[in-house]
Scaffold this motif. Structure first.
Motif, PDB file in Angstrom:
ATOM      1  N   ARG A   3       0.861  -1.172   0.000  1.00 44.11           N
ATOM      2  CA  ARG A   3       0.000   0.000   0.000  1.00 44.11           C
ATOM      3  C   ARG A   3       0.906   1.233   0.000  1.00 44.11           C
ATOM      4  NH1 ARG A   3      -2.965   0.391   4.656  1.00 44.11           N
ATOM      5  NH2 ARG A   3      -1.334  -0.750   5.737  1.00 44.11           N
ATOM      6  N   VAL A   4       1.612   1.382  -1.103  1.00 43.94           N
ATOM      7  CA  VAL A   4       2.612   2.446  -1.206  1.00 43.94           C
ATOM      8  C   VAL A   4       1.968   3.816  -1.058  1.00 43.94           C
ATOM      9  CG1 VAL A   4       4.460   3.402  -2.632  1.00 43.94           C
ATOM     10  CG2 VAL A   4       3.964   0.966  -2.719  1.00 43.94           C
ATOM     11  N   GLN A   5       0.765   3.963  -1.589  1.00 42.15           N
ATOM     12  CA  GLN A   5       0.103   5.261  -1.520  1.00 42.15           C
ATOM     13  C   GLN A   5      -0.103   5.706  -0.080  1.00 42.15           C
ATOM     14  OE1 GLN A   5      -0.652   7.221  -4.244  1.00 42.15           O
ATOM     15  NE2 GLN A   5      -0.940   8.733  -2.623  1.00 42.15           N
ATOM     16  N   ILE A   6      -0.448   4.772   0.799  1.00 34.63           N
ATOM     17  CA  ILE A   6      -0.630   5.127   2.208  1.00 34.63           C
ATOM     18  C   ILE A   6       0.703   5.595   2.796  1.00 34.63           C
ATOM     19  CG2 ILE A   6      -1.401   4.311   4.460  1.00 34.63           C
ATOM     20  CD1 ILE A   6      -3.556   4.456   2.247  1.00 34.63           C
ATOM     21  N   SER A   7       1.799   4.924   2.433  1.00 32.90           N
ATOM     22  CA  SER A   7       3.123   5.331   2.912  1.00 32.90           C
ATOM     23  C   SER A   7       3.457   6.747   2.469  1.00 32.90           C
ATOM     24  CB  SER A   7       4.194   4.365   2.396  1.00 32.90           C
ATOM     25  OG  SER A   7       3.984   3.065   2.875  1.00 32.90           O
ATOM     26  N   LEU A   8       3.198   7.040   1.199  1.00 29.98           N
ATOM     27  CA  LEU A   8       3.511   8.373   0.684  1.00 29.98           C
ATOM     28  C   LEU A   8       2.583   9.427   1.279  1.00 29.98           C
ATOM     29  CD1 LEU A   8       4.297   7.584  -3.069  1.00 29.98           C
ATOM     30  CD2 LEU A   8       5.750   7.406  -1.035  1.00 29.98           C
ATOM     31  N   ASN A   9       1.322   9.049   1.530  1.00 30.14           N
ATOM     32  CA  ASN A   9       0.409   9.976   2.214  1.00 30.14           C
ATOM     33  C   ASN A   9       0.950  10.342   3.597  1.00 30.14           C
ATOM     34  OD1 ASN A   9      -1.352   9.859   0.056  1.00 30.14           O
ATOM     35  ND2 ASN A   9      -2.839   8.532   1.077  1.00 30.14           N
ATOM     36  N   LEU A  10       1.453   9.335   4.311  1.00 31.59           N
ATOM     37  CA  LEU A  10       2.009   9.581   5.636  1.00 31.59           C
ATOM     38  C   LEU A  10       3.231  10.485   5.557  1.00 31.59           C
ATOM     39  CD1 LEU A  10       1.721   6.000   7.174  1.00 31.59           C
ATOM     40  CD2 LEU A  10       0.503   8.034   7.945  1.00 31.59           C
ATOM     41  N   ALA A  11       4.130  10.199   4.607  1.00 32.06           N
ATOM     42  CA  ALA A  11       5.366  10.968   4.485  1.00 32.06           C
ATOM     43  C   ALA A  11       5.081  12.423   4.136  1.00 32.06           C
ATOM     44  CB  ALA A  11       6.276  10.324   3.444  1.00 32.06           C
ATOM     45  N   LEU A  12       4.386  12.628   3.014  1.00 35.79           N
ATOM     46  CA  LEU A  12       4.139  13.995   2.559  1.00 35.79           C
ATOM     47  C   LEU A  12       3.135  14.718   3.456  1.00 35.79           C
ATOM     48  CD1 LEU A  12       4.053  13.389  -1.305  1.00 35.79           C
ATOM     49  CD2 LEU A  12       5.925  14.289   0.085  1.00 35.79           C
ATOM     50  N   GLY A  13       2.167  13.983   3.997  1.00 33.58           N
ATOM     51  CA  GLY A  13       1.222  14.601   4.921  1.00 33.58           C
ATOM     52  C   GLY A  13       1.916  15.105   6.176  1.00 33.58           C
ATOM     53  N   SER A  14       2.881  14.344   6.687  1.00 29.68           N
ATOM     54  CA  SER A  14       3.629  14.779   7.867  1.00 29.68           C
ATOM     55  C   SER A  14       4.483  15.996   7.555  1.00 29.68           C
ATOM     56  CB  SER A  14       4.507  13.636   8.383  1.00 29.68           C
ATOM     57  OG  SER A  14       3.717  12.561   8.835  1.00 29.68           O
ATOM     58  N   ALA A  15       5.111  16.004   6.369  1.00 29.73           N
ATOM     59  CA  ALA A  15       5.915  17.160   5.968  1.00 29.73           C
ATOM     60  C   ALA A  15       5.045  18.404   5.854  1.00 29.73           C
ATOM     61  CB  ALA A  15       6.599  16.875   4.628  1.00 29.73           C
ATOM     62  N   MET A  16       3.872  18.237   5.253  1.00 25.32           N
ATOM     63  CA  MET A  16       2.955  19.352   5.060  1.00 25.32           C
ATOM     64  C   MET A  16       2.438  19.884   6.394  1.00 25.32           C
ATOM     65  SD  MET A  16      -0.283  19.287   2.505  1.00 25.32           S
ATOM     66  CE  MET A  16       0.601  18.005   1.623  1.00 25.32           C
ATOM     67  N   ALA A  17       2.029  18.982   7.266  1.00 28.28           N
ATOM     68  CA  ALA A  17       1.536  19.396   8.572  1.00 28.28           C
ATOM     69  C   ALA A  17       2.646  20.015   9.406  1.00 28.28           C
ATOM     70  CB  ALA A  17       0.929  18.203   9.310  1.00 28.28           C
TER      71      ALA A  17
END
Length: 365
Positions: free
Chosen positions: A281-295
């Protein structure tokens, strides 16, 4: 003894937040010797891990894409708490702490977590597949937030040094909140499908929580999450002088404090992202990474801007030349990785090398 071990393993997520709160009550207002500082730091790490664990349970209850958003916000609350506590205790010496921590969070998420997730997924299926539309939008938002908040202060002329004037800081804070708010709306309301795993990619990993938790379990986790967050912020205040003295004793530059904070806060996020990548579920991993950077930028900068009203001294946000080069390279490489919607082992290694360069230059500038 064996029964106690089994009980601790089963109920650690309940025991740790409560114990962290008790340790906080016992240590508050006291000067810690090195031994006690290590003990408090251990409970601080435990509180961080338990906070993210309970945030994951709540996130699993609400589902994607809201789940990744909840995790990112929880991590950012911890980060802001640590930064504020260190700024209060250190005064002028912490003028660049917010900048160093936010930049470290961007490098860790956009290169470390991002690259590790791609590497793990590519090793399992040779090619990591994800949604280019949603990931590209998230990367563009991160790049804009980072430039507005961390690059422009170096070049503005209203105030001497890499700092914003009061009006410029207000603009950057409001712009960060607006961008983050618009992204959240797009992710959760307007185009949520762009942030979901690509259809047809099988999930072969066994998850810890196959069935969503019940409403009572989610509410209990929400309460324990709040207790854990209080423990994190309070214990950070207690142990902050020892962290700074330890960094200085090791001969590391002051910016290493920000790196340590970001690594501590994002460790559980990294574990969650790698677990998702192993489950294809690579998309979930990237959501976590970029979402954390954004937040980390979109919520931390406004919070620090607000806190700076009560904290005397300058707030240095502008990056140095070396940091700006690393940020620019990260954005360019990230864009080239995201555009095809698929990545191989090479892209994962490229991002991890960039992350290694950041860590090396942080301790040896």
């Amino acid at each position: 003894m064996a029964v106690m071990v089994r009980l601790c393993k089963r109920y650690w997520s309940v025991i740790v937040p409560v114990a962290a709160a008790l340790v906080l009550a016992a240590a508050w207002g006291r000067e810690l010797n090195p031994g006690l500082a290590v003990l408090v730091a251990a409970w601080l790490i435990g509180a961080v891990l338990s906070a993210v664990h309970h945030a994951e349970i709540v996130a699993h209850r609400v589902g994607e894409p809201f789940g990744s958003l909840i995790l990112a916000v929880a991590v950012t609350i911890i980060e802001v708490g640590l930064i504020v506590m260190l700024m209060i205790s250190s005064g002028d010496k912490a003028a660049s702490l917010a900048r160093d921590t936010v930049f470290a969070a961007v490098m860790i998420t956009c290169n470390g977590i991002f690259g590790l997730s791609l590497l793990v997924a590519a090793l399992r299926r040779r090619v990591a597949v994800f949604n280019a539309e949603g990931t590209g939008a998230a990367l563009a938002t991160v790049a804009t937030l980072a430039t507005l908040s961390l690059v422009l202060p170096t070049f503005t002329t209203s105030e001497p040094g890499p700092v914003f004037s009061a009006s410029q800081l207000i603009f950057a804070a409001v712009a960060s909140l607006v961008l983050y708010g618009v992204f959240v709306m797009v992710q959760t309301v307007r185009h949520p499908d762009d942030f979901l795993p690509v259809e047809g990619v099988a999930d072969t990993a066994v998850e810890e929580h196959d069935e969503p938790p019940t409403e009572n379990e989610a509410l209990r986790s929400l309460g324990l999450l709040l207790v854990a967050l209080i423990g994190v912020v309070g214990l950070a205040k207690v142990v902050s002088p020892n962290i700074e003295s330890g960094i200085a004793a090791a001969g590391l530059p002051p910016s290493a404090v920000g790196v340590v904070i970001a690594l501590l806060v994002l460790l559980p996020e990294t574990i969650a992202a790698v677990r998702a990548a192993r489950g294809e579920r690579v998309q979930i991993s990237l959501n976590l990474a970029l979402g954390s950077a954004m937040a980390s930028i979109g919520l931390t900068i406004p919070a620090i801007a607000l806190v700076s009203i009560w904290i005397e001294g300058p707030l240095m946000l502008g990056l140095g030349a070396t940091q700006m080069v690393l940020l620019a390279l990260t954005v360019v490489v990230g864009a080239l990785t995201v555009v095809p919607g698929r990545a191989t082992l090479l892209q994962g290694c490229v991002h991890l090398v960039l992350f290694s360069a950041f860590v090396f230059l942080a301790v040896s500038p």
